[in-house]
Design a protein around this motif. Structure first.
Motif, short mmCIF file in Angstrom:
data_model
loop_
_atom_site.label_atom_id
_atom_site.label_comp_id
_atom_site.label_asym_id
_atom_site.label_seq_id
_atom_site.Cartn_x
_atom_site.Cartn_y
_atom_site.Cartn_z
N VAL A 157 0.83 -1.20 0.00
CA VAL A 157 0.00 0.00 0.00
C VAL A 157 0.87 1.26 0.00
CG1 VAL A 157 -1.62 1.35 1.40
CG2 VAL A 157 -2.01 -1.08 1.04
N LEU A 158 1.93 1.26 0.80
CA LEU A 158 2.79 2.43 0.90
C LEU A 158 3.81 2.50 -0.23
CD1 LEU A 158 3.42 2.39 4.76
CD2 LEU A 158 1.72 3.72 3.49
N ASP A 159 3.89 1.43 -1.02
CA ASP A 159 4.79 1.35 -2.15
C ASP A 159 6.25 1.50 -1.72
OD1 ASP A 159 5.26 0.85 -4.83
OD2 ASP A 159 5.15 2.97 -5.40
N ILE A 160 6.60 0.75 -0.67
CA ILE A 160 7.97 0.71 -0.16
C ILE A 160 8.35 -0.74 0.10
CG2 ILE A 160 7.96 3.03 0.86
CD1 ILE A 160 7.30 1.78 3.56
N PRO A 161 9.63 -1.05 0.19
CA PRO A 161 10.04 -2.42 0.48
C PRO A 161 9.62 -2.87 1.88
CG PRO A 161 11.89 -1.13 -0.36
CD PRO A 161 10.76 -0.18 -0.11
N VAL A 162 9.45 -4.18 2.06
CA VAL A 162 9.06 -4.73 3.36
C VAL A 162 10.11 -4.39 4.41
CG1 VAL A 162 8.58 -6.86 4.65
CG2 VAL A 162 7.70 -6.59 2.34
N GLY A 163 11.38 -4.41 4.03
CA GLY A 163 12.45 -4.05 4.97
C GLY A 163 12.30 -2.64 5.50
N THR A 164 11.85 -1.74 4.65
CA THR A 164 11.62 -0.35 5.08
C THR A 164 10.46 -0.29 6.07
OG1 THR A 164 12.42 0.43 2.94
CG2 THR A 164 11.15 1.99 4.25
N VAL A 165 9.41 -1.08 5.83
CA VAL A 165 8.29 -1.13 6.78
C VAL A 165 8.79 -1.62 8.13
CG1 VAL A 165 6.11 -2.27 7.33
CG2 VAL A 165 6.52 -1.45 5.01
N LYS A 166 9.60 -2.67 8.12
CA LYS A 166 10.13 -3.22 9.37
C LYS A 166 10.96 -2.19 10.12
CE LYS A 166 10.24 -8.04 7.87
NZ LYS A 166 11.09 -9.21 7.60
N SER A 167 11.85 -1.50 9.40
CA SER A 167 12.69 -0.52 10.09
C SER A 167 11.88 0.67 10.59
CB SER A 167 13.83 -0.05 9.18
OG SER A 167 13.35 0.64 8.06
N ARG A 168 10.88 1.09 9.83
CA ARG A 168 10.04 2.20 10.29
C ARG A 168 9.23 1.79 11.51
NH1 ARG A 168 7.70 5.03 4.75
NH2 ARG A 168 9.73 5.69 3.95
#
Length: 195
Positions: A157-168
Motif C-alpha cells: 500500500v505504501l509502495d515501499i520495500p518490506v524491509g523499510t516497513v520493518k525498520s520504520r
C-alpha cells in the motif's frame, strides 16, 4: 419464459467490485485522516475517481491492496494540496481527536479491577503520546499493531520495500517507548541532597 444473458450496467458492475471493500477502505481512511468526516470524504473522492476507470478496476487481480494504495495516494495528494494552501503543519491537518478512543475498542478476555485501573491510568497517557508522534508514525503503528495489517500489505500500500516497513515500525515503537517512559517516570524534585 426465456432467460436472456445480459451484461450488468456499468454502475452495477462498479458496485459489485467496490461494495465489498468500502468498509475496509473507510477504516483505512479513518486511520489516515483521524476524523470521521475526513475519512468519509476521502473514500468518496476515491470512489468518484475510480468510477470512470471501471475497465482498469476489473482487470486488477487483488483489488483490496490496490484500492488501499489508491486511497493512500489520494490522502497524500490532499495533504500536499492543503499544505500548499496554507502554512499549517501536517499534525494540524491530521489531528489526534479521532485517534483518542481507539483503546476503548480493544477487547480483552478478562477485564479485572487491576486491568481496569491500569487501562484508566495508561489509556490517556498512551493517547497523548500517540498524538505526539508524526502522522506517518502514528498511522503505521495503528495499522500494524492495532488493526493487524501484515507488513507485506503495508509495504504494498505504501509502495515501499518490506524491509523499510520493518525498520520504520522499529523506529516508531522505539520513539513511542521513549516518550512513554518519559511520561510515566516520576519526576524527581530538584533540590539539595540532605536537606
Amino acid at each position: 419464459m426465456a432467460i436472456f444473458p445480459f451484461k450488468p450496467s456499468k454502475a452495477r458492475r462498479f458496485e459489485i467490485l467496490v461494495q465489498p471493500h468500502l468498509e475496509a477502505m473507510y477504516r483505512f481512511a479513518f486511520r489516515l485522516a483521524g476524523q470521521q468526516q475526513d475519512a468519509e470524504d476521502l473514500v468518496q473522492d476515491v470512489v468518484a475517481k475510480l468510477y470512470p476507470r471501471l475497465d482498469e478496476l476489473e482487470s486488477v487481480e487483488q483489488l483490496r491492496p490496490w484500492l488501499n494504495r489508491v486511497l493512500y495516494r489520494q490522502f497524500i495528494d490532499q495533504v500536499r494540496r492543503r499544505n500548499r494552501q496554507g502554512d499549517r503543519s501536517l499534525t494540524e491537518l491530521i489531528g489526534a481527536e479521532g485517534q483518542a478512543d481507539w483503546l476503548d475498542s480493544l477487547e480483552s478476555d478478562h477485564v479485572g479491577p487491576d486491568l481496569q485501573l491500569e487501562q484508566a491510568r495508561l489509556g490517556p497517557v498512551l493517547d497523548r503520546v500517540l498524538a505526539t508522534l508524526t502522522p506517518d508514525q502514528r498511522t503505521l503503528l495503528l495499522l500494524h499493531d492495532v488493526d493487524g495489517w501484515r507488513q507485506e500489505h503495508l509495504a504494498e500500500v505504501l509502495d515501499i520495500p518490506v524491509g523499510t516497513v520493518k525498520s520504520r515500525l522499529h523506529r516508531c515503537r522505539a520513539a513511542l517507548r521513549k516518550k512513554l517512559q518519559r511520561e510515566l517516570e516520576p519526576v524527581e524534585p530538584v533540590g539539595r541532597v540532605g536537606e
